[in-house]
Structure formats: structure tokens, C-alpha cells
Motif scaffolding. Structure first.
Motif, short mmCIF file in Angstrom:
data_model
loop_
_atom_site.label_atom_id
_atom_site.label_comp_id
_atom_site.label_asym_id
_atom_site.label_seq_id
_atom_site.Cartn_x
_atom_site.Cartn_y
_atom_site.Cartn_z
N VAL A 98 26.94 -48.55 -37.12
CA VAL A 98 26.84 -49.84 -37.80
C VAL A 98 25.37 -50.23 -37.98
CG1 VAL A 98 27.20 -52.32 -37.45
CG2 VAL A 98 29.10 -50.72 -37.12
N ALA A 99 24.58 -50.13 -36.91
CA ALA A 99 23.17 -50.51 -36.99
C ALA A 99 22.42 -49.64 -37.99
CB ALA A 99 22.53 -50.41 -35.61
N GLU A 100 22.72 -48.36 -38.01
CA GLU A 100 22.04 -47.45 -38.94
C GLU A 100 22.42 -47.75 -40.39
OE1 GLU A 100 21.52 -43.54 -36.02
OE2 GLU A 100 23.38 -43.84 -37.17
N ASN A 101 23.68 -48.11 -40.63
CA ASN A 101 24.12 -48.49 -41.97
C ASN A 101 23.38 -49.72 -42.45
OD1 ASN A 101 26.48 -47.13 -43.54
ND2 ASN A 101 27.04 -46.87 -41.38
N VAL A 102 23.26 -50.72 -41.59
CA VAL A 102 22.59 -51.96 -41.98
C VAL A 102 21.12 -51.70 -42.29
CG1 VAL A 102 21.90 -54.26 -41.17
CG2 VAL A 102 24.20 -53.40 -40.67
N LEU A 123 21.49 -60.32 -38.33
CA LEU A 123 22.58 -60.33 -39.31
C LEU A 123 23.93 -60.07 -38.65
CD1 LEU A 123 20.92 -58.50 -42.31
CD2 LEU A 123 21.70 -60.87 -42.27
N LEU A 124 23.99 -59.13 -37.72
CA LEU A 124 25.26 -58.84 -37.06
C LEU A 124 25.77 -60.06 -36.30
CD1 LEU A 124 24.70 -55.18 -35.77
CD2 LEU A 124 26.03 -55.94 -37.75
N ARG A 125 24.86 -60.78 -35.66
CA ARG A 125 25.29 -61.99 -34.94
C ARG A 125 25.78 -63.06 -35.93
NH1 ARG A 125 24.60 -61.46 -29.73
NH2 ARG A 125 22.88 -60.19 -28.93
N ARG A 126 25.08 -63.23 -37.03
CA ARG A 126 25.48 -64.24 -38.00
C ARG A 126 26.83 -63.92 -38.63
NH1 ARG A 126 20.27 -66.36 -41.51
NH2 ARG A 126 19.07 -67.18 -39.76
N LEU A 127 27.15 -62.65 -38.72
CA LEU A 127 28.40 -62.22 -39.33
C LEU A 127 29.48 -61.96 -38.28
CD1 LEU A 127 26.81 -59.98 -42.05
CD2 LEU A 127 28.19 -62.00 -42.47
N HIS A 128 29.28 -62.50 -37.08
CA HIS A 128 30.27 -62.44 -36.00
C HIS A 128 30.59 -60.99 -35.61
CE1 HIS A 128 30.66 -66.68 -36.85
NE2 HIS A 128 31.03 -66.42 -38.09
N PRO A 130 28.89 -59.07 -32.75
CA PRO A 130 27.89 -59.00 -31.68
C PRO A 130 27.31 -57.59 -31.55
CG PRO A 130 29.83 -60.19 -30.93
CD PRO A 130 30.17 -59.63 -32.28
N PRO A 131 25.99 -57.45 -31.68
CA PRO A 131 25.41 -56.10 -31.70
C PRO A 131 25.68 -55.30 -30.44
CG PRO A 131 23.71 -57.79 -31.62
CD PRO A 131 24.99 -58.48 -31.90
N GLU A 132 25.77 -55.98 -29.29
CA GLU A 132 26.05 -55.24 -28.06
C GLU A 132 27.44 -54.59 -28.10
OE1 GLU A 132 26.78 -59.69 -27.43
OE2 GLU A 132 25.17 -58.41 -28.23
N GLN A 133 28.32 -55.10 -28.94
CA GLN A 133 29.66 -54.52 -29.07
C GLN A 133 29.78 -53.59 -30.27
OE1 GLN A 133 32.74 -57.49 -29.27
NE2 GLN A 133 34.35 -56.02 -29.81
N PHE A 134 29.08 -53.92 -31.38
CA PHE A 134 29.34 -53.20 -32.64
C PHE A 134 28.19 -52.30 -33.11
CE2 PHE A 134 32.29 -56.78 -32.86
CZ PHE A 134 33.46 -56.15 -33.25
N ALA A 135 26.97 -52.52 -32.66
CA ALA A 135 25.83 -51.82 -33.25
C ALA A 135 25.97 -50.31 -33.19
CB ALA A 135 24.53 -52.26 -32.55
N ASN A 136 26.56 -49.78 -32.13
CA ASN A 136 26.64 -48.33 -31.95
C ASN A 136 28.01 -47.75 -32.32
OD1 ASN A 136 23.94 -47.98 -31.00
ND2 ASN A 136 24.59 -48.86 -29.04
N GLN A 137 28.87 -48.59 -32.91
CA GLN A 137 30.15 -48.07 -33.36
C GLN A 137 29.99 -47.44 -34.75
OE1 GLN A 137 33.35 -50.89 -33.13
NE2 GLN A 137 33.37 -50.87 -30.89
N TYR A 138 30.99 -46.61 -35.11
CA TYR A 138 31.00 -45.96 -36.42
C TYR A 138 32.03 -46.66 -37.31
CZ TYR A 138 28.08 -42.28 -34.54
OH TYR A 138 27.02 -41.60 -33.98
#
Length: 342
Positions: A98-102, A123-128, A130-138
Motif C-alpha cells: 500500500v505504501a509503495e503504491n501511494v 494520506l492513509l490516516r486521512r482516508l481511514h 491507519p498506516p501501522e495496519q495497512f502500509a505494508n499490506q498488498y
């Protein structure tokens, strides 16, 4: 007083495929922060028109100008990096997190890694998300709504002044779609952007647009505010296009501000302040639809179920007015008659 340069201007844009003209002499100009929705039946030229704005499709005639400069004066890839672009299929890179895509566009533009990381987290926080949960997901690990939000974050990552959106919510189920629309409308990040959005959903158009450009067979049928198309249609096509949804669209197109002069005497003349404990307050900038939704959530009085009351906050004059279902719908009917006759 000088007229400000439009953020985006289209002049007589035309596209042909062989002998078929799919977009014919379309023109409009958008001020910074304005949202234009391209609306019309399938095959009317909406997506082709949108894709000409960032040169994914080259026009046969006409001009596209960004801040007064013709888009053909710079390489197409540089133009696209300076415009956000969101599509229905999202188009996330499956092998990127997710983080790499953004971060794709900011990296192409040479932004500093620390700046990219901070912007991605913001941006991830503003769009609900949370980076600690989603940043490293695919992408495969996300729901459709989550993927759509990642696509929006990617389009906003380089902070472009203009964002193009092609049926961005079309692949979502109706419940998720309505929820994402509400979140989208309330995003502070988008309030200063100039947006052009393609949809075939008239409810979506009325909820999101400052102005609507209605197309049929590549020709502009009407360009104006949602209420103008609804209450003062330019031709029979415009009238027929909205006929099936007319009431629900009127509820979304009219604001409580529009109704103030048509409120019945018991609600329209006396300014009443609610008690400090009363939290059922709605501002006059809300739509009639939003007021109906708020009234429906109030606890009903068994003795008088129709008497549930909102407090309508007004600024001129400052104060509060009682608003019941009966007074709201009475004023709504009067306002529709008054505006339709204007």
C-alpha cells in the motif's frame, strides 16, 4: 477587476473515430476548488472527454489549458504526473505494498524519501487506513473500498491541483459506495482541489458536483448547477434524463438556506434558542435530504410522532428556528414551486 485564470479550461474539444464524432465542440472553464461532474448515458463520450484532459486521448480539435497554458506545451508524461487520476478498476500495482503504491508518483517526481514517507502516512490516516495496519499490506489483502481509498491516496500523493476521476466508485457494492461517497465529500484534502469526475449515477452527481455537464452523443446538453438542470432543464433530453429520480434529486439539490423564506409562520418568523442540553442542531447549509435523515434519527414522541424537532441554525439573522417534518416538507414544496416558476 481582473478575472482570475481558470484552473482548467476546455475550448471546443472534439474527438472523432473514423466517421463517428464521439465528443463534439465541448467547452467549459473551472475555477480552483470547483468540482465538475461529467454525466450522461453509456457511450455519450464522458470517459473520452476526461481522458483528453490529461492526453491519454489526443483531441482532433480544440484546446485544453491548465492555468492558462496549453497542455500540448509539455510532454504528456509530465502533464499526467501533475494531475491526479483515479479509475474504476483502481489499478494498484499488485506486487507493491500500500505504501509503495501511494508513493509511486512522488518518487517519479524526485521527492525526498522522508517527505514521501510523511505524505504517505498523512494520506492513509486521512482516508481511514491507519498506516501501522495497512502500509505494508498488498492490494489482494484489501477490501474493494480499501483499495479505492488507496487509489485516491495515490492520486493525491504529489498534491496535484487537479484530480480526474473516472467512475471511481463504480466497482463497489451500493452500501460501500454510499459510505465512500460520504467520506470523499468530507475530505479536507479535496476541498482545495479542482476535480473532474465521470459517473452515470445521477445521485452521485448531485451529491458531489458544484456543476454538472450533461452529455448526449458527444454534445453538451446543459452545463450548470445541479438544481439548474433539475428545475430549469434546457431541453427535453435533460428533462427526461432526470425524470425518474426527480423527487430524490430535488431533496439533494435544495439547501435549507433555500427554504428560509418559505418556512411556515410558526417556524419562519420566531427566533428561538434551544436549551443548552438540546443537541439536535442542523445548519442552514445542509440539504433537505440531510435534514430528513436527521429527523428520522430523532426519538419519536408516542403522542405525536410527527413532532420530532430539529433546531435550524441560521446566520442572518443569527439564531435557531424549530424545524419539524411538517414544516420542512411544506417549505420544500413552496420552494420547488417558486424556483420552477422563476
Amino acid at each position: 477587476m481582473s478575472v482570475p485564470t481558470p484552473a482548467l479550461e476546455v475550448r471546443n474539444l472534439t474527438k472523432r473515430y473514423g466517421s463517428r464524432t464521439v465528443v463534439q465542440e465541448v467547452s467549459f472553464a473551472l475555477v480552483p476548488g470547483e468540482t465538475l461532474v461529467l454525466l450522461g448515458p453509456s457511450g455519450c463520450g464522458k470517459t473520452t472527454l476526461l481522458r483528453m484532459l490529461n492526453r491519454l486521448v489526443e483531441p482532433d480539435a480544440g484546446q485544453v489549458l491548465v492555468q492558462g497554458t496549453d497542455v500540448r506545451e509539455q510532454p504528456a508524461e509530465l502533464l499526467r504526473r501533475g494531475m491526479g487520476y483515479v479509475i474504476q478498476q483502481v489499478g494498484l500495482l499488485p506486487h507493491y505494498t500500500v505504501a509503495e503504491n501511494v508513493a509511486v508518483v512522488p518518487r517519479l517526481l524526485g521527492h525526498a524519501p522522508a517527505q514521501i514517507a510523511a505524505r504517505t502516512e498523512e494520506l492513509l490516516r486521512r482516508l481511514h487506513l491507519p498506516p501501522e495496519q495497512f502500509a505494508n499490506q498488498y492490494p489482494r489483502q484489501l477490501s474493494g473500498g480499501q483499495q479505492q481509498r488507496v487509489g485516491l491516496a495515490r492520486a493525491l500523493a504529489a498534491d496535484p491541483p487537479i484530480v480526474l476521476l473516472d467512475e471511481p466508485f463504480g466497482a463497489l457494492d451500493p452500501i460501500t459506495r454510499a459510505s465512500i461517497r460520504r467520506e470523499f465529500r468530507e475530505l479536507p484534502e479535496l476541498r482545495r482541489k479542482t476535480l473532474v469526475l465521470v459517473t452515470h449515477d445521477v445521485t452521485e452527481a448531485f451529491e458531489l458536483a458544484d456543476r454538472i455537464l450533461l452529455l448526449e452523443a458527444g454534445r453538451v446538453q446543459q452545463l450548470g448547477r445541479p438544481r439548474e438542470l433539475l428545475l430549469r432543464p434546457a431541453n427535453d433530453f435533460v428533462r427526461r434524463f432526470f425524470a425518474a429520480d426527480r423527487l430524490s434529486l430535488q431533496l439533494r439539490a435544495l439547501y435549507l438556506n433555500d427554504l428560509l423564506t418559505d418556512l411556515p409562520p410558526e417556524a419562519g418568523t420566531q427566533i428561538i434558542l434551544p436549551s443548552e442540553s438540546d443537541t439536535n442542531i442542523i445548519h442552514s447549509s445542509a440539504t433537505v435530504q440531510q435534514a430528513l435523515e436527521e429527523l428520522s434519527h430523532l426519538p419519536a414522541d408516542p403522542a405525536s410522532p410527527a413532532a420530532a424537532t430539529l433546531w435550524l441554525e441560521t446566520t442572518a439573522p443569527a439564531g435557531y428556528r424549530p424545524l419539524t417534518y411538517a414544516s420542512l416538507m411544506t417549505a420544500f414544496g413552496r420552494t420547488i414551486q417558486r424556483l420552477s416558476a422563476a
